[in-house]
Motif scaffolding. Structure first.
Motif, PDB file in Angstrom:
ATOM      1  N   ASP A  85     -26.889  -2.301 -42.895  1.00 43.47           N
ATOM      2  CA  ASP A  85     -25.750  -1.771 -42.141  1.00 43.47           C
ATOM      3  C   ASP A  85     -25.250  -0.471 -42.755  1.00 43.47           C
ATOM      4  N   LEU A  86     -25.182  -0.424 -44.082  1.00 45.79           N
ATOM      5  CA  LEU A  86     -24.681   0.772 -44.751  1.00 45.79           C
ATOM      6  C   LEU A  86     -25.637   1.943 -44.574  1.00 45.79           C
ATOM      7  N   ARG A  87     -26.935   1.686 -44.682  1.00 44.71           N
ATOM      8  CA  ARG A  87     -27.898   2.775 -44.507  1.00 44.71           C
ATOM      9  C   ARG A  87     -27.828   3.346 -43.082  1.00 44.71           C
ATOM     10  N   LEU A  88     -27.660   2.472 -42.096  1.00 46.12           N
ATOM     11  CA  LEU A  88     -27.560   2.943 -40.713  1.00 46.12           C
ATOM     12  C   LEU A  88     -26.337   3.828 -40.513  1.00 46.12           C
ATOM     13  N   ALA A  89     -25.262   3.494 -41.201  1.00 46.23           N
ATOM     14  CA  ALA A  89     -24.030   4.278 -41.061  1.00 46.23           C
ATOM     15  C   ALA A  89     -24.056   5.540 -41.906  1.00 46.23           C
ATOM     16  N   LEU A  90     -24.735   5.489 -43.036  1.00 48.28           N
ATOM     17  CA  LEU A  90     -24.663   6.559 -44.028  1.00 48.28           C
ATOM     18  C   LEU A  90     -25.700   7.656 -43.840  1.00 48.28           C
ATOM     19  N   GLU A  91     -26.960   7.286 -43.746  1.00 49.44           N
ATOM     20  CA  GLU A  91     -28.034   8.279 -43.816  1.00 49.44           C
ATOM     21  C   GLU A  91     -28.063   9.270 -42.653  1.00 49.44           C
ATOM     22  N   PRO A  92     -27.957   8.821 -41.403  1.00 51.32           N
ATOM     23  CA  PRO A  92     -27.994   9.812 -40.324  1.00 51.32           C
ATOM     24  C   PRO A  92     -26.863  10.832 -40.428  1.00 51.32           C
ATOM     25  N   GLU A  93     -25.686  10.383 -40.816  1.00 54.31           N
ATOM     26  CA  GLU A  93     -24.552  11.301 -40.957  1.00 54.31           C
ATOM     27  C   GLU A  93     -24.774  12.273 -42.107  1.00 54.31           C
TER      28      GLU A  93
ATOM     29  N   ASP B 136     -42.001   8.526 -55.397  1.00 46.97           N
ATOM     30  CA  ASP B 136     -41.162   9.451 -56.164  1.00 46.97           C
ATOM     31  C   ASP B 136     -40.836  10.698 -55.329  1.00 46.97           C
ATOM     32  N   ALA B 137     -41.816  11.203 -54.586  1.00 48.93           N
ATOM     33  CA  ALA B 137     -41.580  12.365 -53.725  1.00 48.93           C
ATOM     34  C   ALA B 137     -40.633  12.013 -52.585  1.00 48.93           C
ATOM     35  N   ASP B 138     -40.781  10.809 -52.058  1.00 53.42           N
ATOM     36  CA  ASP B 138     -39.891  10.320 -51.004  1.00 53.42           C
ATOM     37  C   ASP B 138     -38.447  10.306 -51.498  1.00 53.42           C
ATOM     38  N   LEU B 139     -38.252   9.820 -52.714  1.00 52.74           N
ATOM     39  CA  LEU B 139     -36.907   9.797 -53.280  1.00 52.74           C
ATOM     40  C   LEU B 139     -36.373  11.214 -53.464  1.00 52.74           C
TER      41      LEU B 139
ATOM     42  N   SER C  66     -16.831 -10.143 -53.746  1.00 50.12           N
ATOM     43  CA  SER C  66     -16.142  -8.974 -53.192  1.00 50.12           C
ATOM     44  C   SER C  66     -15.656  -8.033 -54.278  1.00 50.12           C
ATOM     45  N   ASN C  67     -15.580  -8.527 -55.524  1.00 52.44           N
ATOM     46  CA  ASN C  67     -15.139  -7.694 -56.647  1.00 52.44           C
ATOM     47  C   ASN C  67     -16.297  -7.017 -57.372  1.00 52.44           C
ATOM     48  N   TRP C  68     -17.518  -7.420 -57.070  1.00 46.93           N
ATOM     49  CA  TRP C  68     -18.663  -6.855 -57.774  1.00 46.93           C
ATOM     50  C   TRP C  68     -18.887  -5.413 -57.342  1.00 46.93           C
ATOM     51  N   HIS C  69     -19.375  -4.607 -58.260  1.00 37.73           N
ATOM     52  CA  HIS C  69     -19.676  -3.212 -57.955  1.00 37.73           C
ATOM     53  C   HIS C  69     -21.103  -3.146 -57.400  1.00 37.73           C
ATOM     54  N   HIS C  70     -21.228  -3.409 -56.098  1.00 37.40           N
ATOM     55  CA  HIS C  70     -22.545  -3.577 -55.483  1.00 37.40           C
ATOM     56  C   HIS C  70     -23.381  -2.302 -55.513  1.00 37.40           C
ATOM     57  N   LEU C  71     -22.745  -1.136 -55.618  1.00 37.76           N
ATOM     58  CA  LEU C  71     -23.491   0.116 -55.669  1.00 37.76           C
ATOM     59  C   LEU C  71     -23.879   0.508 -57.091  1.00 37.76           C
TER      60      LEU C  71
ATOM     61  N   LEU D  73     -24.427   8.558 -53.795  1.00 42.85           N
ATOM     62  CA  LEU D  73     -24.824   7.362 -53.061  1.00 42.85           C
ATOM     63  C   LEU D  73     -26.337   7.252 -52.898  1.00 42.85           C
ATOM     64  N   ILE D  74     -27.068   8.216 -53.427  1.00 38.73           N
ATOM     65  CA  ILE D  74     -28.523   8.187 -53.294  1.00 38.73           C
ATOM     66  C   ILE D  74     -29.127   6.983 -54.001  1.00 38.73           C
ATOM     67  N   ASP D  75     -28.413   6.387 -54.963  1.00 41.08           N
ATOM     68  CA  ASP D  75     -28.938   5.221 -55.670  1.00 41.08           C
ATOM     69  C   ASP D  75     -29.249   4.078 -54.708  1.00 41.08           C
ATOM     70  N   LEU D  76     -28.472   3.959 -53.641  1.00 35.29           N
ATOM     71  CA  LEU D  76     -28.709   2.907 -52.655  1.00 35.29           C
ATOM     72  C   LEU D  76     -30.111   3.029 -52.076  1.00 35.29           C
TER      73      LEU D  76
END
Length: 261
Positions: A132-140, A176-179, A104-109, A197-200
């Motif tokens: 779970d994070l992508r579902l919450a993050l990307e559409p918004e 690369d183009a997708d990114l 829980s202390n690791w910097h996962h991002l 947050l694009i690194d995710l």
């Protein structure tokens, strides 16, 4: 899941350089370069911790033992431990040693930490968390891009999409183009935190082409084009609701490969 890690000895030390399919990604996007004894030692220890060779709560070998094991200087070891501490993986205590902290202390991002997960075989826990994070993050993010984008933002998104279309079959150039497509969308939110947050997504896109077969990746990239086009059209129309829905549909098409997580 194949990771293709190959080991070769490092010159003038006992450190084994582990060559990975992610080396090119880390050179471009990582925070710690994979070059020199320091860089390779940090990544080797990071993989060992994230992969569970040194479980949570474990005290790492002391400096004399690491000097003997890897044939590197105490200075390199100390700097590497500080680096891993900065990523939240370990804590250093005088006269106690260096202990692996709770996950829980690791910097996962942190880009390097995310790569270490993929290199050592991502657990169900981390894959569920990313999903779970992508579902919450990307559409918004996509909806905000539609509401806030400039003409220049739309041009950047369109340019990346057009390159995706023209490079089907070339999985590396297409990825690369997708990114760039998703990076332009996150940039179009005009939210500096979203943009970082694009690194995710970047690690996920790279992992897909690295850990899957060429034909599977090429077919997946081709199948995803209509979903990307729907996102582009919604953003160009500045229709936030349509953009959000299009993004969810893209994620649903991608997440079909991760139903078990």
């Amino acid at each position: 899941m194949k990771h293709g890690l190959d080991a070769v000895p490092a010159p003038e030390s006992k450190l084994i350089i582990t060559q990975s399919p992610f080396d090119a990604f880390v050179r471009k996007y990582g925070t710690i370069p994979r070059r020199g004894v320091f860089g390779y030692f940090v990544h080797e220890l990071g993989r060992r911790i994230v992969g569970g060779r040194y479980p949570v709560g474990t005290t790492l070998p002391n400096e004399p033992d690491l000097v003997e094991q890897f044939g590197i200087s105490r200075t390199v070891i100390r700097e590497a431990m500080k680096c891993l501490a900065g990523k939240g993986l370990v804590e250093i205590k005088t006269r106690v040693g260096t202990r692996v902290k709770e996950r829980s202390n690791w910097h996962h991002l942190d880009t390097d930490v995310m790569v270490w997960y993929y290199e050592t075989g991502p657990s169900v826990e981390i894959m569920r968390s990313i999903k779970d994070l992508r579902l919450a993050l990307e559409p918004e993010a996509t909806a905000r891009a539609a509401a806030r984008c400039t003409d220049e933002d739309i041009a950047a998104i369109r340019s990346a999409y057009e390159e995706m279309v023209s490079t089907i079959g070339d999985i590396n150039t297409n990825a690369d183009a997708d990114l760039r497509f998703h990076t332009a969308i996150f940039g179009a939110t005009h939210n500096m935190i979203y943009s970082q947050l694009i690194d995710l997504i970047a690690v996920g896109i790279y992992a897909n082409r690295t850990l899957s077969g060429h034909e599977d990746v090429a077919e997946g990239q081709k199948r995803a084009l209509p979903f990307h086009k729907a996102i582009l059209d919604a953003i160009a129309a500045r229709d936030a609701d349509a953009a959000l829905l299009a993004s969810r549909r893209l994620l649903d098409s991608w997440l079909v490969n991760y139903r078990d997580f």
